[in-house]
Scaffold this motif. Structure first.
Motif, PDB file in Angstrom:
ATOM      1  N   GLY A   9      -5.914   4.151   0.586  1.00  0.00           N
ATOM      2  CA  GLY A   9      -7.044   4.174  -0.478  1.00  0.00           C
ATOM      3  C   GLY A   9      -8.092   5.062  -0.430  1.00  0.00           C
TER       4      GLY A   9
ATOM      5  N   ALA B  27      -3.135   1.315   5.337  1.00  0.00           N
ATOM      6  CA  ALA B  27      -3.598   1.130   4.134  1.00  0.00           C
ATOM      7  C   ALA B  27      -4.919   1.426   3.718  1.00  0.00           C
ATOM      8  CB  ALA B  27      -3.296  -0.534   3.864  1.00  0.00           C
ATOM      9  N   PHE B  28      -5.815   1.153   4.425  1.00  0.00           N
ATOM     10  CA  PHE B  28      -7.088   1.714   3.842  1.00  0.00           C
ATOM     11  C   PHE B  28      -7.417   3.153   3.628  1.00  0.00           C
ATOM     12  CE2 PHE B  28     -11.752   2.139   4.858  1.00  0.00           C
ATOM     13  CZ  PHE B  28     -12.406   1.613   3.352  1.00  0.00           C
TER      14      PHE B  28
ATOM     15  N   ALA C 228      -1.851  -1.257  10.824  1.00  0.00           N
ATOM     16  CA  ALA C 228      -1.235  -1.369   9.420  1.00  0.00           C
ATOM     17  C   ALA C 228      -2.331  -1.371   8.602  1.00  0.00           C
ATOM     18  CB  ALA C 228      -0.567  -2.749   9.336  1.00  0.00           C
ATOM     19  N   GLY C 229      -3.424  -2.186   8.802  1.00  0.00           N
ATOM     20  CA  GLY C 229      -4.860  -2.223   8.162  1.00  0.00           C
ATOM     21  C   GLY C 229      -5.142  -0.724   7.884  1.00  0.00           C
ATOM     22  N   SER C 230      -5.430  -0.022   8.945  1.00  0.00           N
ATOM     23  CA  SER C 230      -6.082   1.045   8.858  1.00  0.00           C
ATOM     24  C   SER C 230      -5.218   2.126   8.025  1.00  0.00           C
ATOM     25  CB  SER C 230      -6.173   1.901  10.120  1.00  0.00           C
ATOM     26  OG  SER C 230      -6.297   3.048  10.338  1.00  0.00           O
TER      27      SER C 230
ATOM     28  N   ALA D  27       0.775  -1.296  -0.046  1.00  0.00           N
ATOM     29  CA  ALA D  27      -0.079   0.046   0.024  1.00  0.00           C
ATOM     30  C   ALA D  27       0.678   1.212  -0.047  1.00  0.00           C
ATOM     31  CB  ALA D  27      -0.682   0.014   1.056  1.00  0.00           C
TER      32      ALA D  27
END
Ligand SMILES: Nc1ncnc2c1ncn2[C@@H]1O[C@H](COP(=O)(O)OP(=O)(O)OP(=O)(O)O)[C@@H](O)[C@H]1O
Ligand SMILES: [Mg+2]
Lengths: 420, 264, 287
Positions: C264, C260-261, C256-258, C210
């Motif tokens: 986006g 990346a999102f 990490a997920g947050s 990402a």
């Protein structure tokens, strides 16, 4: 062996084995079409992109319910495909960039939801990890039923659109110009990929799902050049790998299934790479060795023929021949009655003479062809003829003779020898 | 002007995936001329240019430029690729692209000087594109993009120019302007080689023509090459003998030259 | 301490996004996907051999597998004529599978697990401290290695700017003036592998992708020239990580997920604004 028996008697074993092989085979069939259209990485993007659907499905159902999760996965898969499509339509970013973007952003969202699941206190929350890397052994017969129903639907749709897929796989440009609705077929294929990805999530896991779509197809391509052969082969190889993976998953329950299946497929790839009849390295090596052999022995007999042309002699001493032939070349020549060998003296036979004449004729015809048809300078035509003389067989010789109208001399004024 | 040919192509065979698409090309281009490489679609014009510029490795033969290996005379050669070969969405404006003509692999790490800038501006003036120098390259018409490429090439200040289809997508007025520019360059002693597929205009544009159709059909002054017999041969399709032996080479993975054999 | 986590995230985001910019410009974005998965077995093997989190050993291991990845992709493509994207797909899934098998087999001997591979351990990145040489300041190790990497990446890009630019824009032209396209491909790939390896532990496989791809792709849409694009890339990577971190803390979810999102989301907003702007007749008149 006793230990294996206990697995065979495990109530779930046969269910799981049959299920995973079937599911994997179906996924590989769909993958074959994406491979042919050079869209292989789409599978990877979709497989990562559906994580929010999986985690969301889990949260909605409140448990590991295969049906709800499956529906969540398909909804997000379609969203993934449409997002990639949307980005590449609205901007100048290529679809590969759009894939990387959507894949990582959606997977990020999925990771956020995963942490929600893990802190939710829902029963079986840790089971969600089996969707990441696959856990075939933990599949229940009910789960398998759900996946299999979807797989059967995929198989039927695939059969229904098979002719259309074939057309756009092999001749997209023509299909497009004939007014064929390429975009609709593309859309159907995308949905099939989504479904093919979703049915594998529990046996192989979504992180490595892409391998099941890509690798069997690539292996099949090495063994087959026809579509139907490729489909049978890729389905078979995927089923085999998945079966072996499930067995490992039963023998070592702590291990995720997906990586094993992928590793087995990788091993098949390496093996095919070496031995496949279409593109194998072994075949390539053999072919080149064979070419070299042909060149060496034909050069040898050509040289004898030239010496005969000059001197009228059919007997030679081995040391008189420039470029001393190898043992292998000599053996071939003797075995094929091109020459008789006694000690160091060689006698050129009638058959050897014919062979030498044929090669000399091919050489001179090619030189003449280059000079006439390609208008090359006469002093430039030799190097090419040195090789083409070994390639020109009876058919091409006839063609050359016709094109050149049965010529008598080559560009260097040497006779072109015909059979007396 | 010396008598060394600007380009000397010797027995050049080139293939994609082992299948030859150029067969034993053998010809010389003289210096100080406007030279056309002409042939039907897929006849190997681009491939020939790529081999001259060392972008592809030939199966046999070699190319000499001003009597030397390309590496020795690179600074005297300028190459204009086909317009489709680049991504016009790249974040660069017109000036950026023209300044690339001033890059020198030996001084790749140094900065753009005022002299480089002046040369680039001069080049833009000559193609009538100065007013667009700050515009993003995706916002140009096809003909304007082509002229930016030519300006970059002018900025290289070379002696030999090789251009792949510079007239594609260009309107008649621009085509005339480009042509008079090229003629100017020729009159200043430069050699200009152009890949072109329009037979109608080829006759009036070029002094010297190479007719190509997977093999060289003819190579010489325009009047000698433009005979109906030769044109018919070039546009009359492929030679079956060549196609069939090409297929054999690919199928049997056969070499085009014997081991260790060199074209001298 | 939380501040350190954010600072580490920003430092890593900066170097990843800069390194990724040239891959995006070359339309090789999916290569980041491949590299970020393929280095895993290298990390694990280095871990097993050295018996500890020895940074040097892990770097060597990861580099070795980064190269095996690039080599295999090229090998499949050239010698067995598997299509380009399929070669990438086969290679990285296989290498990643080896890594995962090793991780689960030796899970007791290494403190990597399947989850850490995906999420990274940015939360713990502030824990391990080291003294700055000659001072009394204790800063997280991740910060030091991150800063070193950022320095190296910026330096390489500054020095190689022209080479990277010309080989990305027009490879044929670059070759024609004697610039080696292959060399610069390997340099841009090498820079990307390096930041992947250094960031992997902290942010996991997915956030690396990402960070390398999304800010650069977003910046490309709003920048006219390359220097502006690089600047916008860094700005977007910082805003993305700050927002992402904040959202993660707020909702108590994966950092990490947050990030990346949120990266986006930034891209989506930019595209939407552009689409709306294009519809406005006023805008068209000024262009
Ligand atoms: N990358 C490639 N791989 C395989 N075959 C190729 C490749 N590039 C070109 N060819 C084939 O080589 C032949 C010559 O191509 P080339 O591009 O040199 O033709 P051309 O004369 O420039 O055509 P055009 O007028 O369309 O530009 C064509 O038959 C083409 O199909
Ligand atoms: Mg062309």
């Amino acid at each position: 062996m006793a230990s294996l028996w206990t697995y065979f008697n495990h109530p779930n074993f046969w269910w799981v084995l049959a299920g995973t092989t079937f599911l994997s085979a179906i996924s590989a069939l769909v993958g074959t079409f994406t491979y042919l259209q050079r869209k292989s990485l789409m599978g990877d993007a979709i497989a990562h992109g559906i994580l929010p659907g999986v985690a969301g499905g889990f949260l909605i159902a409140g448990e590991k319910n295969a049906l709800v999760i499956m529906i969540g996965a398909i909804v997000w898969g379609v969203l993934t495909v449409s997002s990639i499509e949307w980005i590449s339509r609205k901007t100048h970013l290529r679809s590969s960039t759009a894939m990387a973007v959507v894949l990582s952003a959606f997977f990020g969202l999925g990771m956020m939801l995963l942490t929600v699941v893990q802190t939710s206190g829902l029963p079986d929350a840790s089971g969600i990890n089996s969707f990441l890397f696959g856990q075939a052994a933990s599949m229940l017969p009910e789960d398998l039923m759900v996946y299999s129903v979807f797989a059967v639907v995929v198989a039927f749709v695939l059969a229904a659109v098979y002719p259309h897929l074939t057309i756009i796989s092999f001749d997209r440009a023509t299909a497009e110009s004939n007014g064929f609705n390429v975009r609709r077929v593309d859309a159907v294929l995308s949905i099939l990929v989504v479904a093919a990805t979703a049915i594998g999530i529990q046996s192989i896991g979504l992180i490595l799902m892409a391998a099941l779509l890509i690798t069997p197809a690539a292996i099949a391509r090495m063994w087959n050049s026809r579509l139907i052969g490729m489909l049978i082969f890729s389905g078979g190889i995927a089923a085999l790998a998945a079966g072996m993976g499930s067995v490992i998953s039963f023998t070592a329950p702590a291990m995720p299934t997906g990586p094993w299946i992928v590793l087995i497929l990788f091993a098949f790839t390496l093996i095919s790479m070496v031995i496949s009849p279409q593109r194998g390295l072994l075949k390539r090596y053999r072919q080149q060795k064979k070419n070299q052999d042909i060149i060496l022995r034909e050069n040898f007999i050509k040289r004898l023929y030239h010496q005969w042309e000059r001197s009228g002699q059919t007997a030679f001493h081995l040391s008189d021949i420039e470029d001393t032939p190898s043992k292998r070349t000599l053996r071939y020549a003797v075995n094929n009655d091109w020459i008789q060998l006694a000690g160091n003296s060689i006698h050129l036979s009638e058959k050897g003479m014919r062979e030498g004449r044929r090669i000399t004729r091919a050489h001179r015809l090619w030189e003449l062809y280059l000079s006439k048809a390609l208008r090359m300078r006469d002093d430039h035509v030799h190097p090419s003829a040195e090789v083409m003389e070994h390639l020109i067989g009876d058919d091409l010789e006839k063609e050359l003779l016709r094109a050149l109208d049965y010529p008598l001399t080559d560009p260097h004024q040497r006779d072109i020898p015909y059979e007396p | 002007m010396s008598n060394v040919p600007a380009i000397d192509i010797h027995n050049l065979t080139a293939s994609y995936e082992r299948k030859p698409v150029l067969w034993e090309i053998d010809c010389q281009f003289p210096q100080g001329k406007l030279i056309g490489i002409v042939g039907p679609n897929g006849s190997g014009k681009t491939t020939l240019l790529k081999n001259i510029m060392g972008l592809m490795k030939p199966d046999s033969g070699y190319v000499k430029i001003f009597g030397d290996k390309l590496n020795k005379v690179r600074h005297r050669v300028s190459y204009v690729p086909q317009r489709e070969s680049v991504d016009w969405d790249f974040p660069a404006d017109v000036m950026d692209v023209v300044l690339m003509g001033r890059y020198n692999p030996k001084k790749l790490f140094s900065r753009v000087t005022q002299e480089d800038r002046d040369i680039a501006i001069e080049a833009l003036k000559r193609v009538n594109m100065l007013e667009f120098s700050k515009r993003h390259i995706s916002q140009l018409s096809g003909g304007q993009q082509q002229r930016v490429f030519i300006a970059r090439s002018l900025a290289q200040q070379a002696d030999l120019y090789l251009m792949d289809e510079p007239f594609v997508g260009v309107d008649a007025a621009s085509e005339d302007a480009i042509l008079s520019l090229l003629t100017d360059m020729k009159n200043n002693g430069k050699t200009v080689v152009i890949v072109h597929h329009d037979l109608q205009t080829a006759y009036e544009y070029f002094d010297y023509i190479a007719l190509l159709n997977t093999r060289l059909v003819a190579c010489g002054p325009t009047e000698e090459v433009f005979t109906s017999e030769l044109l018919q041969e070039a546009y009359g399709g492929r030679l079956t003998v060549l196609s069939r032996i090409g297929e054999l080479i690919a199928k049997k993975d056969f070499p085009v030259r014997e081991k260790g054999q060199k074209d001298n | 301490m939380n501040t350190w986590v954010l600072i580490n995230a920003v430092v890593i985001a900066l170097s990843c996004s800069l390194a990724g910019a040239f891959l995006v410009l070359r339309h090789r974005a999916m290569l980041t996907d491949a590299i970020s998965h393929a280095v895993l077995p290298g990390l694990v093997i280095a871990f097993l051999i050295s018996g500890s989190r020895n940074t040097a050993a892990m770097l060597i291991g990861a580099f070795a597998f980064g190269f095996i990845c690039i080599f295999l992709v090229e090998f499949f493509r050239r010698y067995v004529r598997i299509t380009d994207d399929a070669s990438i797909g086969i290679t990285f899934t296989s290498l990643f599978a080896i890594g995962i098998i090793l991780v689960s087999r030796y899970t007791d001997r290494i403190d990597l697990d399947q989850e850490c591979v995906l999420h990274g351990e940015i939360t713990y990145s502030a824990l391990k401290r080291m003294a700055l040489p000659g001072t009394n300041w204790h800063v997280p190790q991740t910060f030091v290695s991150g800063m070193a990497m950022l320095f190296i990446v910026s330096l390489l890009i500054a020095i190689g700017y022209r080479g990277l630019k010309i080989t990305s824009f027009n490879p044929d032209y670059a070759t024609s003036i004697g610039v080696s396209v292959t060399l610069w491909h390997y340099i841009s790939g090498g820079i990307a592998s390096m930041v992947t390896i250094v960031s992997f532990e902290a942010v996991g496989a997915i956030l690396v992708i990402a960070l390398m791809v999304i800010p650069a792709a977003t910046a490309w849409l709003i920048s006219k020239r390359l220097p502006a694009m690089l600047l916008n890339t860094t700005i977007l990577s910082v805003t993305g990580s700050v927002f992402g971190y904040w959202v993660a803390i707020w909702l108590n979810v994966s950092i990490a997920g947050s990030i990346a999102f949120l990266l986006g989301i930034q891209l989506m907003v930019v595209i939407l604004v552009k689409v709306v702007a294009r519809r406005l007749p006023l805008q068209r008149a000024t262009k």
